[in-house]
Motif scaffolding. Sequence first.
Motif, PDB file in Angstrom:
ATOM      1  N   GLY A 161      -3.351   6.090  -5.876  1.00  0.00           N
ATOM      2  CA  GLY A 161      -4.260   6.700  -4.416  1.00  0.00           C
ATOM      3  C   GLY A 161      -3.079   7.553  -3.965  1.00  0.00           C
ATOM      4  O   GLY A 161      -1.993   7.858  -4.477  1.00  0.00           O
ATOM      5  N   PRO A 162      -3.530   8.152  -2.883  1.00  0.00           N
ATOM      6  CA  PRO A 162      -2.751   9.056  -2.056  1.00  0.00           C
ATOM      7  C   PRO A 162      -1.219   8.372  -1.291  1.00  0.00           C
ATOM      8  O   PRO A 162      -1.608   7.265  -1.303  1.00  0.00           O
ATOM      9  CB  PRO A 162      -3.569   9.865  -1.168  1.00  0.00           C
ATOM     10  CG  PRO A 162      -4.628   8.871  -0.932  1.00  0.00           C
ATOM     11  CD  PRO A 162      -4.808   8.244  -2.355  1.00  0.00           C
ATOM     12  N   HIS A 163      -0.506   9.017  -0.936  1.00  0.00           N
ATOM     13  CA  HIS A 163       0.743   8.480  -0.328  1.00  0.00           C
ATOM     14  C   HIS A 163       0.328   7.449   0.549  1.00  0.00           C
ATOM     15  O   HIS A 163       0.909   6.414   0.747  1.00  0.00           O
ATOM     16  CB  HIS A 163       1.746   9.676   0.087  1.00  0.00           C
ATOM     17  CG  HIS A 163       2.796   9.195   0.522  1.00  0.00           C
ATOM     18  ND1 HIS A 163       3.764   8.739   0.133  1.00  0.00           N
ATOM     19  CD2 HIS A 163       3.048   9.176   2.049  1.00  0.00           C
ATOM     20  CE1 HIS A 163       4.860   8.354   1.015  1.00  0.00           C
ATOM     21  NE2 HIS A 163       4.302   8.804   2.083  1.00  0.00           N
ATOM     22  N   GLU A 164      -0.356   8.048   1.560  1.00  0.00           N
ATOM     23  CA  GLU A 164      -0.641   7.373   2.814  1.00  0.00           C
ATOM     24  C   GLU A 164      -1.317   5.879   2.523  1.00  0.00           C
ATOM     25  O   GLU A 164      -0.785   4.791   2.871  1.00  0.00           O
ATOM     26  CB  GLU A 164      -1.532   7.781   3.702  1.00  0.00           C
ATOM     27  CG  GLU A 164      -0.949   9.075   4.510  1.00  0.00           C
ATOM     28  CD  GLU A 164      -0.340  10.303   3.669  1.00  0.00           C
ATOM     29  OE1 GLU A 164      -1.017  10.593   2.746  1.00  0.00           O
ATOM     30  OE2 GLU A 164       0.554  11.095   3.991  1.00  0.00           O
ATOM     31  N   THR A 165      -2.258   5.990   1.572  1.00  0.00           N
ATOM     32  CA  THR A 165      -3.014   4.576   1.195  1.00  0.00           C
ATOM     33  C   THR A 165      -1.881   3.807   0.370  1.00  0.00           C
ATOM     34  O   THR A 165      -2.074   2.626   0.734  1.00  0.00           O
ATOM     35  CB  THR A 165      -4.020   4.984  -0.045  1.00  0.00           C
ATOM     36  OG1 THR A 165      -4.646   6.340   0.632  1.00  0.00           O
ATOM     37  CG2 THR A 165      -4.897   3.879  -0.072  1.00  0.00           C
ATOM     38  N   LEU A 166      -1.299   4.403  -0.518  1.00  0.00           N
ATOM     39  CA  LEU A 166      -0.192   3.505  -1.256  1.00  0.00           C
ATOM     40  C   LEU A 166       0.987   2.910  -0.317  1.00  0.00           C
ATOM     41  O   LEU A 166       1.394   1.759  -0.608  1.00  0.00           O
ATOM     42  CB  LEU A 166       0.439   4.348  -2.505  1.00  0.00           C
ATOM     43  CG  LEU A 166      -0.565   4.537  -3.498  1.00  0.00           C
ATOM     44  CD1 LEU A 166       0.489   5.672  -4.562  1.00  0.00           C
ATOM     45  CD2 LEU A 166      -0.923   3.435  -4.243  1.00  0.00           C
ATOM     46  N   TYR A 203       5.361   0.672  -4.151  1.00  0.00           N
ATOM     47  CA  TYR A 203       5.478   1.888  -3.950  1.00  0.00           C
ATOM     48  C   TYR A 203       6.148   2.167  -2.605  1.00  0.00           C
ATOM     49  O   TYR A 203       7.195   2.805  -2.224  1.00  0.00           O
ATOM     50  CB  TYR A 203       4.192   2.724  -3.725  1.00  0.00           C
ATOM     51  CG  TYR A 203       4.264   4.252  -3.557  1.00  0.00           C
ATOM     52  CD1 TYR A 203       4.616   4.978  -4.484  1.00  0.00           C
ATOM     53  CD2 TYR A 203       3.877   4.593  -2.055  1.00  0.00           C
ATOM     54  CE1 TYR A 203       4.376   6.238  -4.003  1.00  0.00           C
ATOM     55  CE2 TYR A 203       4.034   6.010  -1.815  1.00  0.00           C
ATOM     56  CZ  TYR A 203       4.220   6.833  -2.761  1.00  0.00           C
ATOM     57  OH  TYR A 203       4.417   8.131  -2.423  1.00  0.00           O
ATOM     58  N   GLY A 246      -0.894   0.561  -8.623  1.00  0.00           N
ATOM     59  CA  GLY A 246      -1.386   1.300  -7.747  1.00  0.00           C
ATOM     60  C   GLY A 246      -1.685   2.844  -7.994  1.00  0.00           C
ATOM     61  O   GLY A 246      -1.276   3.139  -8.915  1.00  0.00           O
ATOM     62  N   ARG A 279      -3.126  12.360  -6.107  1.00  0.00           N
ATOM     63  CA  ARG A 279      -3.067  10.770  -6.245  1.00  0.00           C
ATOM     64  C   ARG A 279      -1.585  10.345  -6.859  1.00  0.00           C
ATOM     65  O   ARG A 279      -1.272  11.467  -7.407  1.00  0.00           O
ATOM     66  CB  ARG A 279      -4.161  10.736  -7.134  1.00  0.00           C
ATOM     67  CG  ARG A 279      -5.303   9.728  -6.508  1.00  0.00           C
ATOM     68  CD  ARG A 279      -6.684   9.840  -7.367  1.00  0.00           C
ATOM     69  NE  ARG A 279      -7.073  11.079  -7.599  1.00  0.00           N
ATOM     70  CZ  ARG A 279      -7.599  11.464  -8.894  1.00  0.00           C
ATOM     71  NH1 ARG A 279      -7.985  10.528  -9.723  1.00  0.00           N
ATOM     72  NH2 ARG A 279      -7.848  13.058  -9.024  1.00  0.00           N
ATOM     73  N   GLN A 311       0.339   1.651   2.216  1.00  0.00           N
ATOM     74  CA  GLN A 311      -0.435   0.449   3.047  1.00  0.00           C
ATOM     75  C   GLN A 311      -0.505  -0.715   2.073  1.00  0.00           C
ATOM     76  O   GLN A 311      -0.166  -1.800   2.338  1.00  0.00           O
ATOM     77  CB  GLN A 311      -1.609   0.823   3.486  1.00  0.00           C
ATOM     78  CG  GLN A 311      -1.495   2.005   4.645  1.00  0.00           C
ATOM     79  CD  GLN A 311      -0.789   1.660   5.831  1.00  0.00           C
ATOM     80  OE1 GLN A 311      -0.663   0.498   6.149  1.00  0.00           O
ATOM     81  NE2 GLN A 311       0.208   2.844   6.219  1.00  0.00           N
ATOM     82  N   THR A 312      -0.949  -0.032   0.688  1.00  0.00           N
ATOM     83  CA  THR A 312      -1.749  -1.360  -0.109  1.00  0.00           C
ATOM     84  C   THR A 312      -0.806  -1.451  -1.365  1.00  0.00           C
ATOM     85  O   THR A 312      -0.997  -2.581  -1.934  1.00  0.00           O
ATOM     86  CB  THR A 312      -2.820  -0.581  -0.819  1.00  0.00           C
ATOM     87  OG1 THR A 312      -2.469   0.611  -1.541  1.00  0.00           O
ATOM     88  CG2 THR A 312      -3.906  -0.234   0.309  1.00  0.00           C
ATOM     89  N   CYS A 313       0.315  -0.479  -1.506  1.00  0.00           N
ATOM     90  CA  CYS A 313       1.047  -0.943  -2.658  1.00  0.00           C
ATOM     91  C   CYS A 313       2.609  -1.317  -2.317  1.00  0.00           C
ATOM     92  O   CYS A 313       3.285  -0.226  -2.095  1.00  0.00           O
ATOM     93  CB  CYS A 313       1.173   0.119  -3.823  1.00  0.00           C
ATOM     94  SG  CYS A 313       1.902  -0.001  -5.371  1.00  0.00           S
TER      95      CYS A 313
END
Lengths: 588, 614
Positions: free
Chosen positions: A561-566, A573, A559, A548, A568-570
Amino acid sequence: MTHLRTGSIGATPWRDRLLHHKWALLAILLCQMGQVTASLLLPSFSADIIDIGIGGQDASAIRYYGGLMGVAAAAQLALSGTAAFLGATVAYRIGQSLREDVFAKVHGLALSQVQGFTVGSLITRCTNDVLQVQSMLIMALTMIVVAPIMGVGSAVMAVRQDAQLSWLLLVSVPVLAGLIGFLTIKAVPLYQRMQTQLDRVNSILREQIEGIRVIRAFLQQPREAGRFAKANADLTGTAIHAGRLMAMIMPSLTAVMQLTSVALIWAGASRVRDGDLEIGALIAFLSYVALILIGVMMMGLMIVMLPRALVSARRITELLQSPVEVGPPSDPKPLPPRGSGLHLRLEEVGFGYPGAEAMVIENITFDVGPGETLGIIGATGSGKSTIVNLIARLNDPGTGRVTLGGVDLRDAAPDEFASHIGYVPQKAYLFSGTVADSLRLGNAGADEATLWNALEVAQAADFVRAMPDGLMSPVAQGGTNFSGGQRQRLAIARALVCDADLYLFDDSFSALDQATDRKLRAALRQAVGHAATVIVSQRVASIRDADRILVIEKGQMVGLGPHETLMQTCPVYAETVHSQARPEEDAA
Amino acid sequence: MSMAQDRKLETVSRTQTSTPGPRTPGGSLAGEKPKAAGDAARRIWAAFGSNRKILIVTVLLSLGSVIGSSIGPWQLGLATDLLVSDDFTLSALMRQLLIVAAIYLSASGLNFAQAWLVNDLVQNMGRDLRHAAQAKLARVPLKWFDTQPRGEVLSRFTNDIDNMVQNLQQVASQAMLMLMTIIGVLAMMVLLSVPLAVAAIIAIGVSIGATRLLSRAAQPRYAEQWRETGHLNSLVEETFTGQALIRVYGARDRVDQRFADKNTALTTASMRAQVFASLIQPVTMFVNNFAYIVVVVFGAFQVLAGAFSIGGVQAFIQYIRQIGQPISQLGSMAAQVQSALASAERVFELLDAPELSTDAAKTGLVLPVRGHVRFEHVGFRYRADQPLFENVSLEAAPGQMLAIVGPTGAGKTTLVNLLIRFYDIDSGVIWLDGKDIAAMPRDDLRRAMAMVLQDAWLFTGTIHDNIAYGCPEATREQVIAAAKRCHVDDFVCTLPEGYDTVLSNGGTSLSQGQRQLMTIARAFLLDAPILILDEATSSVDTRTEMLIQTAMADLRQGRTSFVIAHRLSTIRDADMIVYMEDGTVRETGTHDQLMALEGGYWHLQTGTKGASPH
């Protein structure tokens, strides 16, 4: 005497310390009284020589009283020597115990307190300030105590020689005391101001030396010269003022005493003529006046030195009485055994510096389990290191709590807690000694195989092996004989030697080139697989593989979370990742 | 936050290590004699400048004062003799006592005048020396300056000047007086009674001998004490600097043990030295008393034999007391003189450092500056035996951005340092708008440039003043505008006092990145035709850096800029990239051209190791 863990020092760090030496102090006092008495007897015997010996034409009386004078002088030598030695002993013992307490105190300071005092000032307090106090004590015990004894004693003796003449002393001694008091009251604040102004002159000069390039590049020499000239003029003004006061001391004191002797002869004249007063007594009286003068002058000289020592003493007291912010708990709770895998949790943690309005970090919540890695990324000054400092318990949180294995860090015994964590600070600081010493900081018993193993993981084995003395190669204080990258790798190895359950890397890969960084992280994953790991970095590459990633901006979590999620969402980041894109990826 | 802290520590420890322990500044222990003491003394004499006449006056004043205090006791003795003589009258006594009072008062008055003058003289000399030291800083070549440890320079200009002034004041106001007092009193003694004077001189001789014997015995033990102090201090310094580490690593017990050992060793050594040192004062006192006894007993026999008067004995007693103190202090005076001379020598050594060539005869720069820069076969070396640059040529057209990249030690910073003439080149020419920069005044040249250095230097003062450092006349609005462009405003507005926050050594700590942003804002405000950025954003995080990219691009607009950087994002937009290695320019071209070369630049950017292909 080597009991270092003086938990809390009472409100009067000085009184207790002096009381500790009460017998020695009493002995000093007695010796000083004895030696003063002996030296006061001398004029009295000389009066007898003159009156009985010369007056009575008695050569044997001269020899007899001369002998007595010799005895008194010898006694004085022995007693004052003893007093001087005892005084120095007490002063050195007190100095030793002060150093010990200051040293112990600094161990328990929170990082924020260390920053508040500044390390430089802490060092000064433990070294120079203690030295100042110590020399002051020596002077006080060997010279300053003598002055009042001498004053009172000679007054008594003078009265004994001739009560009627002593009224002169009743005039001149208060005049002397008044003069000294007046000049001291005037001079002490001047000397204190002078010290501040001197510090200012020095700090400007220091700044100008450090900023010599900028000053030249920006053509600011005239301005800097002006700034310095002002500070310099201020300092000189005060110094001249203080110096003039000091210039007054000696001549005025001597004048008072000399006039006293003149008045003495005048006052005694008619009584000597009438035969009421022996000529020897009159001369003895003159000697007492001289002795009082010496006593008073000694005091005057000492008092000039007092302000500096007082400032030092105050600085020591301030440190010793500062609150213990990260102290050991009174009733420590045990942490789970080592190697059993620990869970790190931060629950709504906030931290702000004392006195500052804004919190540095707020509402930070996350947890890291055994075998997990958490990356923390954020801009300069966003609060990344602050979080690591709380986890390492260099500071305690202002709000919320940090727990390890379910135990609040504030409830854990410091040494037990220390055995669980491996910490690599932002600035790789190595302690002097050999490479092996340096690596064994957290694990004194580590064998060579462990050390080499840690060095391999930290990618430091090659250059250590290449040095002629290998593990026995010297490390200079701070590790300055290694390059920044080497230092960082040694600091990482040092943490690995601890074989901890929790590893903290505070921007610890910044000085490594990217290839080394990559290799190191791969090896690290193997080596510390069982432990919980927190990695702070400015480099995306260092943390993108973490389980994470905590993204922090201006002290707030934005933010987690893991790299991929971030990605998208952050947005913060994603922007950071973009700003560090590498050319080949860019081209792709 | 802690990076700024760390930097601060570095400065602290740098200066601290250069002067370990509270010994005499400059580390000169008592035993260490200045090499050219006579020379230093002559320089001090010269440093008094036009005040030398006043200095001579002070000597005359001391002389007068000493004569007064030497004949005083003798005259008082005459008064006592009058008391026991047959032709005593009250008015005769009164007259005699008034004479004595007048002598004493004028002696004290002269003494006071002398001390006052000496104080003013010495303090003013101290001010002049500090002034000269500061002024010197503006004139030394950086090449020389770089070879000096900073802490050492600082220590000479602060501790040594301070030490010199303090000791000189003591010596000038007292030593002279003491020496003359001893001579004057001895002379009076001889005049009054030769046998008694001889007895007194023998006693004084014994006193000096005993004191010297004791201090010689104490000397090696003092050295030992200083050595132990040094050991302890360096342990304290190391421990406090690594305080956090020791706690987190649970290494406290071991450190405590080492500290306790060293602390005990120091105390033991101190006490060993003290055995002898604490005897000096009592022994001196004893010998003085001994002289006193000799005078009284021997004097009494002389009076009995009718060879001496009772007033004479009284005068002798006063004389013995009068010179007791000066004699016992002569030793420490000698040490003070030595210490002052040693410091003086170190100060003068620095004041004698080489100076920059003068700019006086040079013609100014033609305005407006277009910013056309050309290096032509430039050679430079810091040390004569170590060539750094040989034959470097490059050119930047007005308005172009030139990025300089390369591994550490390639000479990137040196290149821009030569351009701003921090150093003068050894061969070749650097042209600015077609004019040799060596032929123009340094100030003119530098006025054309704004520079952001690797080391973000800020001075003690407000944030406003630091940003407006290059142009103090800037308004608050201009400062804030520059600060906003460089994202300085973001963190300044969180500070309670905003732009009026005072940055100081112990106070507000900014991170290294924040400091760098401020120095960029400083350059922003300067509005100079040529811009030099030396790793200006190395400590700024990449995202903030990206945010200020547009500002930087604006800043570069219409200016010739030289940018040293590691980060690709910073250098990608350069009109030309100069790749340097080992003091030579290896590759030049745009990013794409250099990547296509797959040479040193390519290696640097892709992070692949391996030898450069040349």
